[in-house]
Motif scaffolding. Structure first.
Motif, PDB file in Angstrom:
ATOM      1  N   GLU A  12       0.680  -1.151   0.070  1.00 27.93           N
ATOM      2  CA  GLU A  12      -0.046   0.179  -0.018  1.00 27.93           C
ATOM      3  C   GLU A  12       0.414   1.285   0.039  1.00 27.93           C
ATOM      4  O   GLU A  12       0.023   2.082  -0.043  1.00 27.93           O
ATOM      5  CB  GLU A  12      -1.193   0.031   1.529  1.00 27.93           C
ATOM      6  CG  GLU A  12      -1.631  -0.762   1.332  1.00 27.93           C
ATOM      7  CD  GLU A  12      -1.412  -2.149   2.658  1.00 27.93           C
ATOM      8  OE1 GLU A  12      -2.161  -3.265   2.414  1.00 27.93           O
ATOM      9  OE2 GLU A  12       0.049  -2.450   2.166  1.00 27.93           O
ATOM     10  N   ILE A  13       2.134   1.079   0.480  1.00 27.42           N
ATOM     11  CA  ILE A  13       2.986   2.550   0.370  1.00 27.42           C
ATOM     12  C   ILE A  13       3.620   2.939  -0.666  1.00 27.42           C
ATOM     13  O   ILE A  13       5.113   1.979  -0.944  1.00 27.42           O
ATOM     14  CB  ILE A  13       3.531   2.506   1.809  1.00 27.42           C
ATOM     15  CG1 ILE A  13       2.674   2.264   3.680  1.00 27.42           C
ATOM     16  CG2 ILE A  13       4.366   3.524   2.098  1.00 27.42           C
ATOM     17  CD1 ILE A  13       1.531   3.105   2.949  1.00 27.42           C
ATOM     18  N   GLU A  14       4.137   3.374  -0.982  1.00 24.85           N
ATOM     19  CA  GLU A  14       5.020   4.179  -2.229  1.00 24.85           C
ATOM     20  C   GLU A  14       6.247   3.644  -1.483  1.00 24.85           C
ATOM     21  O   GLU A  14       6.840   4.403  -1.062  1.00 24.85           O
ATOM     22  CB  GLU A  14       4.567   5.530  -2.909  1.00 24.85           C
ATOM     23  CG  GLU A  14       3.298   5.148  -3.650  1.00 24.85           C
ATOM     24  CD  GLU A  14       2.645   5.123  -3.165  1.00 24.85           C
ATOM     25  OE1 GLU A  14       1.016   5.897  -3.580  1.00 24.85           O
ATOM     26  OE2 GLU A  14       1.818   5.491  -0.992  1.00 24.85           O
ATOM     27  N   THR A  15       7.446   3.447  -3.109  1.00 20.20           N
ATOM     28  CA  THR A  15       8.718   3.258  -2.289  1.00 20.20           C
ATOM     29  C   THR A  15       9.397   4.200  -3.639  1.00 20.20           C
ATOM     30  O   THR A  15       9.556   3.894  -4.984  1.00 20.20           O
ATOM     31  CB  THR A  15       9.706   1.811  -2.220  1.00 20.20           C
ATOM     32  OG1 THR A  15       9.271   1.447  -2.872  1.00 20.20           O
ATOM     33  CG2 THR A  15       8.718   1.443  -0.859  1.00 20.20           C
ATOM     34  N   GLY A  16      11.073   4.312  -3.383  1.00 16.91           N
ATOM     35  CA  GLY A  16      11.355   4.826  -4.570  1.00 16.91           C
ATOM     36  C   GLY A  16      12.441   5.517  -4.671  1.00 16.91           C
ATOM     37  O   GLY A  16      12.273   5.751  -3.096  1.00 16.91           O
ATOM     38  N   GLY A  17      13.270   6.581  -5.643  1.00 18.99           N
ATOM     39  CA  GLY A  17      14.928   6.492  -4.705  1.00 18.99           C
ATOM     40  C   GLY A  17      14.422   8.578  -4.973  1.00 18.99           C
ATOM     41  O   GLY A  17      13.789   8.847  -6.155  1.00 18.99           O
ATOM     42  N   TYR A  18      15.718   9.680  -4.289  1.00 22.34           N
ATOM     43  CA  TYR A  18      15.444  10.572  -5.003  1.00 22.34           C
ATOM     44  C   TYR A  18      17.247  10.133  -6.057  1.00 22.34           C
ATOM     45  O   TYR A  18      17.722   9.367  -5.960  1.00 22.34           O
ATOM     46  CB  TYR A  18      16.244  11.457  -4.287  1.00 22.34           C
ATOM     47  CG  TYR A  18      14.906  12.007  -3.206  1.00 22.34           C
ATOM     48  CD1 TYR A  18      13.504  11.680  -3.071  1.00 22.34           C
ATOM     49  CD2 TYR A  18      14.889  13.055  -2.149  1.00 22.34           C
ATOM     50  CE1 TYR A  18      12.315  11.416  -2.634  1.00 22.34           C
ATOM     51  CE2 TYR A  18      14.096  13.206  -0.506  1.00 22.34           C
ATOM     52  CZ  TYR A  18      12.689  12.799  -1.251  1.00 22.34           C
ATOM     53  OH  TYR A  18      11.923  13.196  -0.611  1.00 22.34           O
ATOM     54  N   ARG A  19      17.627  11.364  -6.487  1.00 17.49           N
ATOM     55  CA  ARG A  19      18.980  11.644  -7.085  1.00 17.49           C
ATOM     56  C   ARG A  19      19.238  10.351  -8.063  1.00 17.49           C
ATOM     57  O   ARG A  19      17.681  10.523  -8.627  1.00 17.49           O
ATOM     58  CB  ARG A  19      19.722  11.615  -5.915  1.00 17.49           C
ATOM     59  CG  ARG A  19      19.388  13.283  -5.276  1.00 17.49           C
ATOM     60  CD  ARG A  19      20.388  13.231  -4.504  1.00 17.49           C
ATOM     61  NE  ARG A  19      20.849  12.541  -3.287  1.00 17.49           N
ATOM     62  CZ  ARG A  19      21.504  12.743  -1.917  1.00 17.49           C
ATOM     63  NH1 ARG A  19      22.366  13.472  -2.164  1.00 17.49           N
ATOM     64  NH2 ARG A  19      21.421  11.700  -1.513  1.00 17.49           N
ATOM     65  N   GLN A  20      20.391  10.124  -7.628  1.00 19.43           N
ATOM     66  CA  GLN A  20      20.705   8.450  -8.919  1.00 19.43           C
ATOM     67  C   GLN A  20      20.207   7.287  -8.813  1.00 19.43           C
ATOM     68  O   GLN A  20      20.829   6.230  -8.756  1.00 19.43           O
ATOM     69  CB  GLN A  20      22.340   8.701  -9.162  1.00 19.43           C
ATOM     70  CG  GLN A  20      22.931  10.022  -9.993  1.00 19.43           C
ATOM     71  CD  GLN A  20      24.254   9.443  -9.922  1.00 19.43           C
ATOM     72  OE1 GLN A  20      24.635   9.058 -10.829  1.00 19.43           O
ATOM     73  NE2 GLN A  20      24.421  11.014 -10.476  1.00 19.43           N
ATOM     74  N   SER A  21      19.167   7.458  -7.167  1.00 19.66           N
ATOM     75  CA  SER A  21      18.692   5.921  -7.440  1.00 19.66           C
ATOM     76  C   SER A  21      17.879   5.826  -7.805  1.00 19.66           C
ATOM     77  O   SER A  21      16.870   4.702  -7.745  1.00 19.66           O
ATOM     78  CB  SER A  21      18.302   5.902  -5.647  1.00 19.66           C
ATOM     79  OG  SER A  21      19.195   5.677  -4.615  1.00 19.66           O
ATOM     80  N   GLY A  22      16.473   7.054  -9.135  1.00 18.02           N
ATOM     81  CA  GLY A  22      15.633   6.663  -9.748  1.00 18.02           C
ATOM     82  C   GLY A  22      14.572   7.472  -9.515  1.00 18.02           C
ATOM     83  O   GLY A  22      14.855   8.414  -9.077  1.00 18.02           O
ATOM     84  N   PHE A  23      13.857   7.065 -10.170  1.00 18.84           N
ATOM     85  CA  PHE A  23      12.796   8.146 -10.552  1.00 18.84           C
ATOM     86  C   PHE A  23      11.308   6.843 -10.863  1.00 18.84           C
ATOM     87  O   PHE A  23      11.317   6.085 -10.961  1.00 18.84           O
ATOM     88  CB  PHE A  23      12.324   8.774 -11.190  1.00 18.84           C
ATOM     89  CG  PHE A  23      12.666   8.785 -12.703  1.00 18.84           C
ATOM     90  CD1 PHE A  23      15.047   9.582 -12.501  1.00 18.84           C
ATOM     91  CD2 PHE A  23      12.710   8.372 -12.846  1.00 18.84           C
ATOM     92  CE1 PHE A  23      15.041   8.965 -13.919  1.00 18.84           C
ATOM     93  CE2 PHE A  23      12.916   8.622 -14.771  1.00 18.84           C
ATOM     94  CZ  PHE A  23      14.276   8.073 -14.923  1.00 18.84           C
ATOM     95  N   GLY A  24      10.027   7.074 -10.532  1.00 11.61           N
ATOM     96  CA  GLY A  24       8.688   7.337 -10.245  1.00 11.61           C
ATOM     97  C   GLY A  24       8.697   6.016  -9.144  1.00 11.61           C
ATOM     98  O   GLY A  24       9.646   6.481  -8.194  1.00 11.61           O
ATOM     99  N   ARG A  25       7.810   6.158  -8.653  1.00 14.19           N
ATOM    100  CA  ARG A  25       7.203   5.261  -7.151  1.00 14.19           C
ATOM    101  C   ARG A  25       6.421   4.004  -7.696  1.00 14.19           C
ATOM    102  O   ARG A  25       5.632   3.425  -9.029  1.00 14.19           O
ATOM    103  CB  ARG A  25       6.225   5.581  -6.652  1.00 14.19           C
ATOM    104  CG  ARG A  25       7.211   7.455  -5.952  1.00 14.19           C
ATOM    105  CD  ARG A  25       8.096   6.397  -4.665  1.00 14.19           C
ATOM    106  NE  ARG A  25       8.852   8.429  -4.744  1.00 14.19           N
ATOM    107  CZ  ARG A  25       9.983   8.617  -4.808  1.00 14.19           C
ATOM    108  NH1 ARG A  25      10.779   8.259  -6.242  1.00 14.19           N
ATOM    109  NH2 ARG A  25      10.574   9.970  -4.585  1.00 14.19           N
ATOM    110  N   LEU A  26       6.786   2.987  -6.840  1.00 17.14           N
ATOM    111  CA  LEU A  26       6.468   1.299  -7.060  1.00 17.14           C
ATOM    112  C   LEU A  26       5.754   1.579  -5.668  1.00 17.14           C
ATOM    113  O   LEU A  26       6.196   1.815  -4.825  1.00 17.14           O
ATOM    114  CB  LEU A  26       7.920   0.407  -7.203  1.00 17.14           C
ATOM    115  CG  LEU A  26       8.064   0.801  -8.179  1.00 17.14           C
ATOM    116  CD1 LEU A  26       9.553   0.121  -8.397  1.00 17.14           C
ATOM    117  CD2 LEU A  26       7.539  -0.011  -9.379  1.00 17.14           C
ATOM    118  N   HIS A  27       4.587   0.424  -5.651  1.00 19.76           N
ATOM    119  CA  HIS A  27       3.650   0.615  -4.568  1.00 19.76           C
ATOM    120  C   HIS A  27       2.210   1.134  -4.827  1.00 19.76           C
ATOM    121  O   HIS A  27       3.036   1.858  -5.250  1.00 19.76           O
ATOM    122  CB  HIS A  27       4.637  -0.303  -3.357  1.00 19.76           C
ATOM    123  CG  HIS A  27       5.464  -0.947  -3.077  1.00 19.76           C
ATOM    124  ND1 HIS A  27       5.650  -2.548  -4.019  1.00 19.76           N
ATOM    125  CD2 HIS A  27       6.788  -0.963  -2.843  1.00 19.76           C
ATOM    126  CE1 HIS A  27       6.394  -3.262  -3.128  1.00 19.76           C
ATOM    127  NE2 HIS A  27       7.159  -2.272  -3.042  1.00 19.76           N
TER     128      HIS A  27
END
Length: 481
Positions: free
Chosen positions: A446-461
């Motif tokens: 139920e809770i979005e995860t994802g990265g800032y900076r060079q850990s990526g973009f967009g959100r999963l979950h």
């Protein structure tokens, strides 16, 4: 010995030519545990063309109830086959039995969550002037390419596949060859549903990168969902630039655990050992840096080193194992080399070794702990992807925030303290997409995860996990007589 095949245009493609068959290795023994059939470029082209045709000519994208029910029954069948998938996952990936069970159950939970969301994809309408309406509609983007790594082949498949199907996309999946049989077992739980139109789902395996590069550069692919290293993520971004293909990227991490002087030290040690040794450190959110307040650094270092040295390393199927092997011997030797090549400005608190009580040929190594204050150090700046943890100390919260933010990564972090006001302040100031307080690696469908900076973009979950697979359309409609 079982062989993982490619699924193209509604059928499993037989291809037992010797030059196309590859081996998947058991990391605990170094022996061949399964085979896979490597896809050809014509097969990948056929998959993309079929996915495009299915998206344009079938009613899949206009049937939310069907998509919901497909995902619901997919979850049920995966649960029914859990024991087999878990066993194969332990054998091909090397992770612990409990880690494999947790991964499969997380995938089941994710499928059920998106089965519900598939029936709740609403737009909105506003009357701009009398009898003049603007409709804001949400619709599937089209053909989705999903590139799945080996380290969590169930969870990292489902968290992209479930929202893609819930949104109404058709999909082409590239599976990791190391865990190809796990992937095939999971996909078999889905494609058995005869209500899915032919062409909606495709899956292929590749050991190299030619077919994957072809997939990423293809003009008929509308979105790419990739989990993996920052280096490969950048290559994918370059290959998609000419088509402006949408990207959803979860990339590398260098997760710090910030331990303030007022933390519950025994609890923090337990949590950090667990967060660092999960999947033998081969997880992008695994703890790889420990930042300890200076006033407790000596005591904490001793306790952490003792706890890490007590981690029982062994095959994932044995109940007594607390950490499994790395993916292969090459990566084991790479981690050994990292410790042996430590520069003079680093102090080896605990040096990882190959345990003598594990199977010969296995990729086992015990955890390592390296102390440094040099923020430019390779150990601080680069993702090592294994059970090697750096130990740093800080003076104040400002210093801790500065040190935590001193890398190009921003995926995950944790803060260990009894002062929740301070924890909230630190969490706000560090540039990471996931911050846990007195915990680590707590992930939910139920809770979005994802990265800032060079850990990526967009959100999963979560609800936002649908966004990368959907377009927003404005339809203007005057209704005057």
């Amino acid at each position: 010995m079982q062989t993982a095949e490619n699924y193209i245009h509604g059928q499993w493609v037989k291809g037992y030519d010797a030059h196309r068959r590859g081996d998947s290795i058991d990391p605990a023994t170094g022996e061949v545990a399964a085979h896979f059939v490597e896809a050809t470029l014509p097969e990948v082209d056929a998959a993309i063309a079929s996915a495009r045709t299915a998206f344009e000519t079938t009613t899949w994208a206009q049937q939310p109830k069907l998509r919901s029910d497909v995902l619901r029954l997919f979850a049920d069948r995966l649960e029914q086959n859990k024991a087999q998938v878990v066993q194969t996952l332990v054998q091909l990936n090397g992770k612990l039995q409990r880690e494999a069970e947790g991964e499969v159950m997380a995938g089941i939970s994710e499928l059920r969550y998106y089965a519900g969301l598939a029936r709740n994809l609403f737009g909105r309408v506003i009357e701009m002037e009398p009898n003049v309406y603007s409709h804001i509609e949400r619709e599937a983007i089209g053909v989705a390419a999903i590139i799945v790594p080996w380290n969590a082949p169930v969870t990292l498949l489902v968290r992209s596949l479930a929202p893609a199907l819930a949104a109404g996309c058709t999909v082409v999946i590239k599976a990791a060859h190391q865990t190809a049989l796990v992937h095939a077992q999971v996909m078999a739980c889905l494609v058995v549903d005869e209500r899915i139109p032919t062409g909606v789902i495709h899956s292929f395996v590749e050991q190299g990168s030619e077919a994957t590069q072809h997939l990423c550069a293809h003009p008929e692919v509308d979105v790419i969902s990739f989990t993996g290293s920052t280096h490969v993520g950048k290559q994918i971004a370059l290959s998609t630039a000419k088509n402006l293909t949408r990207l959803s990227l979860e990339l590398g991490g260098k997760a710090p655990a910030i331990v303030r002087a007022d933390a519950d030290i025994p609890a923090a040690v337990r949590g950090i050992v667990s967060g660092a040794c999960v999947m033998a450190g081969q997880m992008c959110t695994a703890i790889s840096r420990v930042l300890v307040q200076e006033s407790i650094a000596a005591d904490f270092s001793a306790q952490l080193a003792h706890a890490l040295s007590s981690v029982k390393v062994g095959p994932g199927h044995l109940p007594g194992s607390a950490m499994g092997p790395l993916l292969d011997v090459r990566n084991r030797d790479r981690i050994l080399g990292e410790v042996q090549a430590a520069s003079p400005d680093c102090r080896i608190v605990l040096a990882g070794t190959v345990p003598t009580d594990t199977p010969r040929g296995g990729a086992f190594i015990t955890p390592s702990l390296v102390a440094t204050q040099d923020l430019s150090s390779h150990y601080v700046q680069d993702e090592i992807f294994g059970p090697l943890i750096t130990l740093e100390h800080f003076v104040s919260d400002d210093d801790a925030v500065h040190r935590a933010n001193a890398t190009r990564y921003g995926l995950a972090a944790s803060v260990w303290t009894r002062d929740f006001r301070a924890a909230r302040n630190v969490a706000r100031r560090i540039k990471f997409g996931n911050v846990w307080v007195n915990a680590h690696n707590r992930l939910f469908a139920e809770i979005e995860t994802g990265g800032y900076r060079q850990s990526g973009f967009g959100r999963l979950h979560g609800v936002e996990g649908l966004n990368d697979f959907m377009e927003t359309k404005h339809v203007f409609m005057p209704c005057n007589d």
